[in-house]
Design a protein around this motif. Sequence first.
Motif, short mmCIF file in Angstrom:
data_model
loop_
_atom_site.label_atom_id
_atom_site.label_comp_id
_atom_site.label_asym_id
_atom_site.label_seq_id
_atom_site.Cartn_x
_atom_site.Cartn_y
_atom_site.Cartn_z
N LYS A 144 0.84 -1.20 0.00
CA LYS A 144 0.00 0.00 0.00
C LYS A 144 0.87 1.25 0.00
N ALA A 145 1.92 1.24 0.84
CA ALA A 145 2.83 2.38 0.91
C ALA A 145 3.54 2.58 -0.42
N LEU A 146 3.96 1.48 -1.03
CA LEU A 146 4.69 1.56 -2.30
C LEU A 146 3.80 2.14 -3.41
N ASP A 147 2.55 1.70 -3.48
CA ASP A 147 1.63 2.21 -4.51
C ASP A 147 1.44 3.72 -4.40
N ILE A 148 1.28 4.22 -3.16
CA ILE A 148 1.10 5.65 -2.95
C ILE A 148 2.35 6.42 -3.38
N ARG A 149 3.52 5.89 -3.05
CA ARG A 149 4.77 6.58 -3.37
C ARG A 149 5.03 6.59 -4.88
N PRO A 157 14.07 7.55 -4.58
CA PRO A 157 14.70 6.68 -3.56
C PRO A 157 13.72 6.08 -2.55
N TYR A 158 12.63 6.83 -2.22
CA TYR A 158 11.62 6.26 -1.31
C TYR A 158 10.94 5.04 -1.94
N VAL A 159 10.78 5.07 -3.24
CA VAL A 159 10.21 3.91 -3.95
C VAL A 159 11.18 2.74 -3.89
N ALA A 160 12.47 3.07 -4.04
CA ALA A 160 13.50 2.02 -3.91
C ALA A 160 13.44 1.38 -2.53
N ALA A 161 13.27 2.20 -1.48
CA ALA A 161 13.17 1.68 -0.12
C ALA A 161 11.98 0.75 0.02
N GLY A 162 10.87 1.10 -0.65
CA GLY A 162 9.68 0.25 -0.61
C GLY A 162 9.93 -1.10 -1.27
N TYR A 163 10.54 -1.06 -2.47
CA TYR A 163 10.88 -2.32 -3.16
C TYR A 163 11.81 -3.17 -2.29
N ASN A 164 12.79 -2.53 -1.69
CA ASN A 164 13.76 -3.28 -0.89
C ASN A 164 13.09 -3.94 0.32
N SER A 165 12.21 -3.20 1.02
CA SER A 165 11.53 -3.76 2.19
C SER A 165 10.67 -4.95 1.80
N LEU A 177 14.51 -11.52 -5.05
CA LEU A 177 15.56 -11.01 -5.93
C LEU A 177 15.00 -9.98 -6.91
N GLU A 178 13.81 -10.24 -7.42
CA GLU A 178 13.18 -9.32 -8.37
C GLU A 178 12.97 -7.94 -7.73
N TYR A 179 12.44 -7.90 -6.52
CA TYR A 179 12.17 -6.63 -5.85
C TYR A 179 13.47 -5.93 -5.43
N CYS A 180 14.42 -6.68 -4.91
CA CYS A 180 15.69 -6.07 -4.48
C CYS A 180 16.48 -5.53 -5.66
N GLN A 181 16.40 -6.19 -6.79
CA GLN A 181 17.10 -5.71 -7.98
C GLN A 181 16.48 -4.40 -8.48
N HIS A 189 27.37 4.91 -2.94
CA HIS A 189 26.48 5.35 -1.86
C HIS A 189 26.26 4.19 -0.89
N LEU A 190 26.17 4.51 0.39
CA LEU A 190 26.05 3.44 1.39
C LEU A 190 24.77 2.63 1.25
N ASP A 191 23.67 3.28 0.83
CA ASP A 191 22.44 2.51 0.60
C ASP A 191 22.60 1.55 -0.57
N VAL A 192 23.41 1.96 -1.54
CA VAL A 192 23.69 1.06 -2.67
C VAL A 192 24.44 -0.17 -2.16
N ALA A 193 25.39 0.03 -1.27
CA ALA A 193 26.12 -1.10 -0.69
C ALA A 193 25.17 -2.02 0.07
N LEU A 194 24.23 -1.43 0.82
CA LEU A 194 23.25 -2.23 1.56
C LEU A 194 22.44 -3.10 0.62
N TYR A 195 22.01 -2.53 -0.51
CA TYR A 195 21.18 -3.30 -1.45
C TYR A 195 22.00 -4.39 -2.15
N TYR A 196 23.27 -4.11 -2.43
CA TYR A 196 24.12 -5.16 -2.99
C TYR A 196 24.25 -6.33 -1.99
N ASN A 197 24.41 -6.00 -0.71
CA ASN A 197 24.50 -7.06 0.31
C ASN A 197 23.22 -7.88 0.37
N ASN A 198 22.06 -7.20 0.28
CA ASN A 198 20.80 -7.93 0.29
C ASN A 198 20.71 -8.91 -0.88
#
Length: 703
Positions: A28-33, A42-50, A65-69, A83-92
């Motif tokens: 729901k949060a992702l659709d609104i964003r 980037p907020y949309v990226a955070a939604g996909y990652n979560s 994997l689809e959502y994290c990519q 960027h540190l968030d990029v590193a976080l997503y690579y780790n995920n």
Amino acid sequence: DIARSYFNIGETYDGQGNYRKALEYHKKALDIRIKGLGESHPYVAAGYNSIGEIYFKQGRHDTALEYCQKALNILLNSFGKNHLDVALYYNNIANIYEKKRDYDLAIKNHKIALSISLKELGKGHPNVAESYNRLGEIYYKLKNYEKAVEYNEKAIDCLQQMRKHFTTIESKQFHLSEKQSIFENSIRNILEANSFDSTQFDLKQTFTYAETGKGNLLLDALNSSQAKYFANIPEPLLQKEYDLITDITYYDKKRQEKLLEGMDENDTTILAFSSKQFGLNRQYEVLVNQLETDYPQYYQAKYNFTTLTVNHVQDHLLAENQTLLEYFVGDSSIFIFLIQKNNYEVKEIKRDFPLKDWVQQMTKEGIYGYHALSIYDPLKTDSLQDAATLNYATAAQNLYKKLISPFENKLTKNLLIIPDGVLNYLPFEALLTEAPARIGSYKSYPYMLKKHQISYSYSATLLDEMRQKQHRRAPEGKLLAMAPFFDGDVEELNIRIDTTDIFADINRSEPLLPLPNSGEEIATISKLFDGTPIYGTAASLTQFQQQAESYRILHLATHGKADDRVGDYAYLAFAVPGDVGEFDKLYARDLYNYSLNADMVVLSACETGTGKLQKGEGIISLSRAFAYAGAKSIFPTLWQVSDEKTKDLLIGFYKYLKIGKPKDEALRLAKLDFLESNAGNGIGTHPYFWAGLIGIGDMRAVR
């Protein structure tokens, strides 16, 4: 912000393990964003990652994997590659590939994340340590032990760098305790590699890993103390550092006291204390940076993180016919290290048994849970006593079989035990080598005490530090003994005490109650060692503060209280002059600001060796605080002890010290004498009355 509210609700459900509802609200949060911000925000990226992380927890790895990519692609376009968030997503993404057993892609993504973290954060950061650790784990799964150990060692080196960068005890402890698995993995990898090729790695390196994971905060404190006094730093700077630490401790203590009273974190009083403490911490960090820049000798001494090697232990630490048994308690295994003058061995014991339950069964539900209750307590029933008797006998045998039996036939009489984790709560002397011939006949129980002379340490490296520590000045007095809760006639006591007869056989909730036997206890030992006894309301906290630094032996016969929630706020009770009904508290945290010159501290009080257990540090207790303050050896108690029986035990202990026995031998002989003298009193030989007092640190004879 409706999207933020949905996002927070989703996080709450995620934390509760309700992944279906978590996905519902995150989507729901992702659709609104997406509608409000566009697909590339980037907020949309955070939604996909979560959402990807939730699918990962559900085991739906391809969808994860689809959502994290998608999340990663958005951030790469928004922030670039560094960027540190990029590193976080690579780790995920790497973690997903690892679960899919696509180890090549897992390694590739972890290495990309690692390169970003190293560039942005530097070597001494928890994220970097975790990346090295994950890479080591993947290479372990690939049975590439050489690479696994290489990355393990990089992770450990990163942890050592972290010890320099985090200046407060709290920040160090949080980050180091979170990374204890690195040491377990390192030990396991070498043992497993050598099971295929015994020449691939030096087995002695496993001991170094175990030592590196132990007692770091206490070791750092001792290093810092020694550095200050031997690096020619001007006294005004040292005084400024001392004043800042004292003020920081004061405001933290006041804040904790108000929180324990039930005050809310957002109360104006709490916020005022927190604000003051924050400002002082910033001043302290600036001062430390100045000291390290202007006095490099101080910096080198303070940050000496070298741990003892097996060879050093064999050549310099161990006495002839002494065995060191060191334990490392991991999540899946217990590693036991045996070191003797000419022998070194390691054994791995799988944690396929309920270790914590057995320890509690032996101690709280066995040795002291029943006996520590008041005779007026309705819970003190015959059925509880029967259960406690059986619990102890069963668990003490089970623990012996797991912890001692693997090396049983190689042990010498003299044992130095370095426990870890929950084993810190165990009095090893009370382990049973076999089943008792008759349950309840405690005198005849096959205690380890009857075969072995046992002492303890926080780590081998810390023991060496405690033994080699140079006191700031030589103490003028031999012994200071205090009994704040003795309310008897001191003159009559001194007339009655005659120490000549004690050598004949040689060839504590508030309000605090009186301790009638503490007077005889300190009167006797003071006569033996030409000490200074202080009784009753004269035995105040102020007297201790003024005199403690001047004595070689400190003996405190008083009330103590552990705090297993906040170990630094365990306390010893002292009298208030002229007021029998009141008492002052000496908190464990207060002791961090003391500079003692004591070779031995005896804490004849309840629960002085127990408290909050912290990974890698052991029990945060009063005894550990006295080590922090400079004591070379400490004799604490593991539970609420009997005033009368402890008096008898300690008088026997000092009797053997007086004739030159090493401290651990003196304590063992006193305990064996105690068993003999109470043989006619069936319950009097129960471990509750003698096993709670243990010796930690330098066990050489009292000078």
